[in-house]
Design a protein around this motif. Structure first.
Motif, PDB file in Angstrom:
ATOM      1  N   ALA A  76       0.729  -1.194  -0.065  1.00 26.92           N
ATOM      2  CA  ALA A  76      -0.076  -0.069  -0.045  1.00 26.92           C
ATOM      3  C   ALA A  76       0.899   1.174   0.137  1.00 26.92           C
ATOM      4  N   MET A  77       1.990   1.247   0.839  1.00 24.40           N
ATOM      5  CA  MET A  77       3.092   2.371   0.800  1.00 24.40           C
ATOM      6  C   MET A  77       3.698   2.773  -0.713  1.00 24.40           C
ATOM      7  N   LEU A  78       3.660   1.716  -1.313  1.00 20.71           N
ATOM      8  CA  LEU A  78       4.470   1.699  -2.680  1.00 20.71           C
ATOM      9  C   LEU A  78       3.243   2.167  -3.628  1.00 20.71           C
ATOM     10  N   ALA A  79       1.983   1.691  -3.724  1.00 22.08           N
ATOM     11  CA  ALA A  79       0.885   2.308  -4.458  1.00 22.08           C
ATOM     12  C   ALA A  79       0.851   3.770  -3.887  1.00 22.08           C
ATOM     13  N   LEU A  80       0.835   4.359  -2.963  1.00 25.09           N
ATOM     14  CA  LEU A  80       0.723   5.652  -2.516  1.00 25.09           C
ATOM     15  C   LEU A  80       1.758   6.449  -2.942  1.00 25.09           C
ATOM     16  N   ALA A  81       2.974   6.143  -2.994  1.00 22.39           N
ATOM     17  CA  ALA A  81       4.123   6.655  -3.692  1.00 22.39           C
ATOM     18  C   ALA A  81       3.747   6.864  -4.989  1.00 22.39           C
ATOM     19  N   TRP A  82       3.326   5.662  -5.537  1.00 24.04           N
ATOM     20  CA  TRP A  82       2.873   6.052  -7.114  1.00 24.04           C
ATOM     21  C   TRP A  82       1.836   7.118  -7.350  1.00 24.04           C
ATOM     22  N   ALA A  83       0.659   6.956  -6.307  1.00 24.91           N
ATOM     23  CA  ALA A  83      -0.659   8.036  -6.612  1.00 24.91           C
ATOM     24  C   ALA A  83       0.311   9.387  -6.312  1.00 24.91           C
ATOM     25  N   PHE A  84       1.216   9.526  -5.734  1.00 20.69           N
ATOM     26  CA  PHE A  84       1.833  11.047  -5.506  1.00 20.69           C
ATOM     27  C   PHE A  84       2.354  11.410  -6.669  1.00 20.69           C
ATOM     28  N   PHE A  85       2.906  10.398  -7.612  1.00 20.43           N
ATOM     29  CA  PHE A  85       3.717  10.787  -8.776  1.00 20.43           C
ATOM     30  C   PHE A  85       2.743  11.073  -9.832  1.00 20.43           C
ATOM     31  N   VAL A  86       1.746  10.331 -10.113  1.00 20.58           N
ATOM     32  CA  VAL A  86       0.839  10.512 -11.054  1.00 20.58           C
ATOM     33  C   VAL A  86      -0.451  10.964 -11.032  1.00 20.58           C
ATOM     34  N   HIS A  87      -0.964  11.091  -9.625  1.00 22.00           N
ATOM     35  CA  HIS A  87      -2.266  11.470  -9.727  1.00 22.00           C
ATOM     36  C   HIS A  87      -2.493  12.991  -8.648  1.00 22.00           C
ATOM     37  N   GLU A  88      -3.352  13.560  -8.670  1.00 21.97           N
ATOM     38  CA  GLU A  88      -3.681  14.589  -7.769  1.00 21.97           C
ATOM     39  C   GLU A  88      -4.869  14.598  -7.333  1.00 21.97           C
ATOM     40  N   SER A  89      -5.390  13.293  -6.574  1.00 21.43           N
ATOM     41  CA  SER A  89      -6.631  12.892  -6.175  1.00 21.43           C
ATOM     42  C   SER A  89      -6.685  12.678  -4.706  1.00 21.43           C
ATOM     43  N   PRO A  90      -7.463  13.640  -3.971  1.00 19.22           N
ATOM     44  CA  PRO A  90      -7.205  13.347  -2.416  1.00 19.22           C
ATOM     45  C   PRO A  90      -8.094  11.881  -2.117  1.00 19.22           C
ATOM     46  N   VAL A  91      -8.987  11.862  -2.929  1.00 16.89           N
ATOM     47  CA  VAL A  91      -9.921  10.382  -2.638  1.00 16.89           C
ATOM     48  C   VAL A  91      -9.015   9.230  -2.725  1.00 16.89           C
ATOM     49  N   LEU A  92      -8.053   9.226  -3.797  1.00 11.51           N
ATOM     50  CA  LEU A  92      -7.373   7.945  -3.746  1.00 11.51           C
ATOM     51  C   LEU A  92      -6.133   7.811  -2.843  1.00 11.51           C
ATOM     52  N   GLU A  93      -5.704   9.082  -2.589  1.00  8.75           N
ATOM     53  CA  GLU A  93      -4.735   9.254  -1.492  1.00  8.75           C
ATOM     54  C   GLU A  93      -5.164   8.925  -0.022  1.00  8.75           C
ATOM     55  N   ALA A  94      -6.578   9.073  -0.007  1.00  4.97           N
ATOM     56  CA  ALA A  94      -6.999   8.837   1.383  1.00  4.97           C
ATOM     57  C   ALA A  94      -7.294   7.086   1.473  1.00  4.97           C
ATOM     58  N   VAL A  95      -7.876   6.836   0.482  1.00  3.26           N
ATOM     59  CA  VAL A  95      -7.987   5.120   0.328  1.00  3.26           C
ATOM     60  C   VAL A  95      -6.838   4.581   0.733  1.00  3.26           C
ATOM     61  N   LEU A  96      -5.444   4.992  -0.146  1.00  4.66           N
ATOM     62  CA  LEU A  96      -4.442   4.299   0.338  1.00  4.66           C
ATOM     63  C   LEU A  96      -3.794   4.445   1.575  1.00  4.66           C
ATOM     64  N   ASN A  97      -3.908   5.605   2.177  1.00  5.66           N
ATOM     65  CA  ASN A  97      -3.373   5.834   3.236  1.00  5.66           C
ATOM     66  C   ASN A  97      -4.253   5.189   4.366  1.00  5.66           C
ATOM     67  N   GLY A  98      -5.445   5.002   4.036  1.00  5.96           N
ATOM     68  CA  GLY A  98      -6.571   4.361   5.013  1.00  5.96           C
ATOM     69  C   GLY A  98      -5.859   2.818   4.899  1.00  5.96           C
ATOM     70  N   ILE A  99      -5.640   2.173   3.901  1.00  7.23           N
ATOM     71  CA  ILE A  99      -5.100   0.914   3.888  1.00  7.23           C
ATOM     72  C   ILE A  99      -3.626   0.661   4.736  1.00  7.23           C
ATOM     73  N   ILE A 100      -2.911   1.715   4.640  1.00  7.74           N
ATOM     74  CA  ILE A 100      -1.648   1.608   5.356  1.00  7.74           C
ATOM     75  C   ILE A 100      -1.902   1.743   6.881  1.00  7.74           C
ATOM     76  N   GLY A 101      -3.022   2.541   7.362  1.00  5.63           N
ATOM     77  CA  GLY A 101      -3.418   2.500   8.622  1.00  5.63           C
ATOM     78  C   GLY A 101      -3.954   1.139   9.063  1.00  5.63           C
ATOM     79  N   PHE A 102      -4.982   0.663   8.278  1.00  5.27           N
ATOM     80  CA  PHE A 102      -5.611  -0.787   8.605  1.00  5.27           C
ATOM     81  C   PHE A 102      -4.585  -1.685   8.959  1.00  5.27           C
TER      82      PHE A 102
END
Length: 401
Positions: A76-102
């Motif tokens: 999930a952390m690797l996926a969030l790093a990818w999201a920071f590179f290629v997206h500007e979507s708070p929703v996607l970032e929140a979902v991935l950060n939530g999975i990391i917390g879970f």
């Protein structure tokens, strides 16, 4: 030796969590409200994950729970790093950060349960103090690491470094970690049905402390360490830069709390859990009053935190005394389930604090730090009042005599 080994997973995980907390609030897309929501997704999902992780650690084993948490968390952390590179979507970032917390809840709960398994009543306060020291200290180290990486790579590359390091560190502890799960089978009971009654009265104060942590985690986005700085502090800011000073300030506060956790954990073994708890409770209230007064008088955030350091040290008595009391009274068959309350309240408090910080920053532009300090005092005072009401009903206050 086995007790020290049980701290290793949380040490590795919290370095990643600390760095992630700094970088996520810096890199999150959108404005103040969106950043608060992205940051809050981690602890809110951590609270939900703890409900499952505690139960699973009783049934499947502590080590298996840890390994599953680490593998999914790394992905999930690797996926969030990818999201920071290629997206500007708070929703996607929140979902991935939530999975990391879970999945972090799996690591935290299983590691804490292992430490509880390996201690006895006579030394459990010290053991829980050691856990708090590693938990807070490694988080501070990670926070400082995140601030340093952001200076070198002020973009998504900083988060990618942390994600890769977390993924590579998983095998380092897995080879040496031994299972500590009791042989007695756990029956099908849920978290709140097995909580010791005395623990319920202490939870409002624990929620207040974790809410304050959530408020503090938001500060890199709005903290101006140069405001009100004078003399030596101003020279340090000029030499190191604002981001690194924030990291040093955070690790300094957490190191103080971690050292205090060991001291007061041992004191809880000798003096009593409740007496040490109330010492910390008074210290926390005094620290927040002093912090608000210092900021109101025009002191900068660095000077204000330094002024409250002795009282902040007293606050560190709360964590180990609560954990030791819960560990003493918990049925060994449900110990993982019971210790999951640590992550449940931790996640709810930090999540609420992170969201509240975003709202305050949006609503009180220009006075954010004062607003956060006032909110911390308000939440702490309210939860203390609720605790006192519960404590009177359960007769806890009479046990101090």
């Amino acid at each position: 030796m086995r007790l020290a080994a049980s701290y290793t997973p949380i040490f590795v995980a919290r370095i990643g969590s600390g760095a992630s907390a700094f970088l996520v609030v810096k890199l999150a897309s959108g404005g103040a409200l969106e950043a608060g929501a992205v940051l809050a997704a981690y602890p809110f999902l951590e609270a939900i994950g703890a409900l499952i992780a505690g139960r699973w650690s009783d049934l499947a084993g502590r080590k298996k729970t840890l390994l599953v948490g680490y593998v999914v968390r790394s992905l999930a952390m690797l996926a969030l790093a990818w999201a920071f590179f290629v997206h500007e979507s708070p929703v996607l970032e929140a979902v991935l950060n939530g999975i990391i917390g879970f999945t972090t809840a799996f690591i935290l709960t299983a590691s804490l349960t292992m430490a509880t398994d390996l201690t006895e009543v006579r030394n459990r306060g010290l053991g829980m103090g050691g856990f708090e020291f590693v938990n807070l200290g490694s988080y501070g180290v990670g926070y400082l690491l995140g601030s340093a990486l952001y200076i070198i790579f002020p973009d998504a590359r900083a988060y990618l470094v942390i994600a890769v390091l977390t993924a590579l560190s998983t095998p380092l502890f897995a080879m040496f970690l031994q299972e500590t799960r009791p042989v007695a089978p756990a029956e099908g009971r849920l978290l709140f049905s097995v909580l010791p009654p005395s623990a319920v009265a202490l939870l409002p104060v624990w929620f207040a402390l974790t809410t304050i942590i959530g408020l503090a985690m938001y500060t890199p986005r709005i903290l101006d360490v140069e405001a009100g700085a004078h003399g030596a502090v101003q020279q340090i800011v000029d030499k190191l830069g604002g981001n690194l000073v924030v990291g040093l300030l955070f690790i300094g506060a957490l190191a103080l709390l971690g050292a205090g956790a060991i001291f007061f954990g041992r004191l809880a073994d000798k003096w009593g859990r409740l007496k040490v708890f109330y010492l910390g409770l008074v210290g926390g209230l005094s620290a927040l009053v002093a912090l608000n007064a210092a900021l109101h008088l025009g002191l900068g955030p660095v000077e204000a935190v330094a002024l409250t350091a002795p009282l902040l040290f007293l606050t560190s008595a709360i964590g180990p005394s609560i954990l030791a009391l819960i560990g003493d009274e918990a049925d060994i068959r449900y110990r993982g389930t019971v210790m999951g309350i640590y992550s449940v309240v931790l996640g709810l408090g930090i999540g609420f604090g992170s969201w509240l910080a975003g709202v305050i920053s949006w609503a009180f532009s220009g006075y954010e730090i004062n607003g956060l300090a006032a909110a911390a005092l308000g939440v702490y005072a309210a939860m203390t009042s609720i605790h006192i009401a519960f404590a009177k009903r359960q007769g806890l206050l009479s046990q101090l005599k």
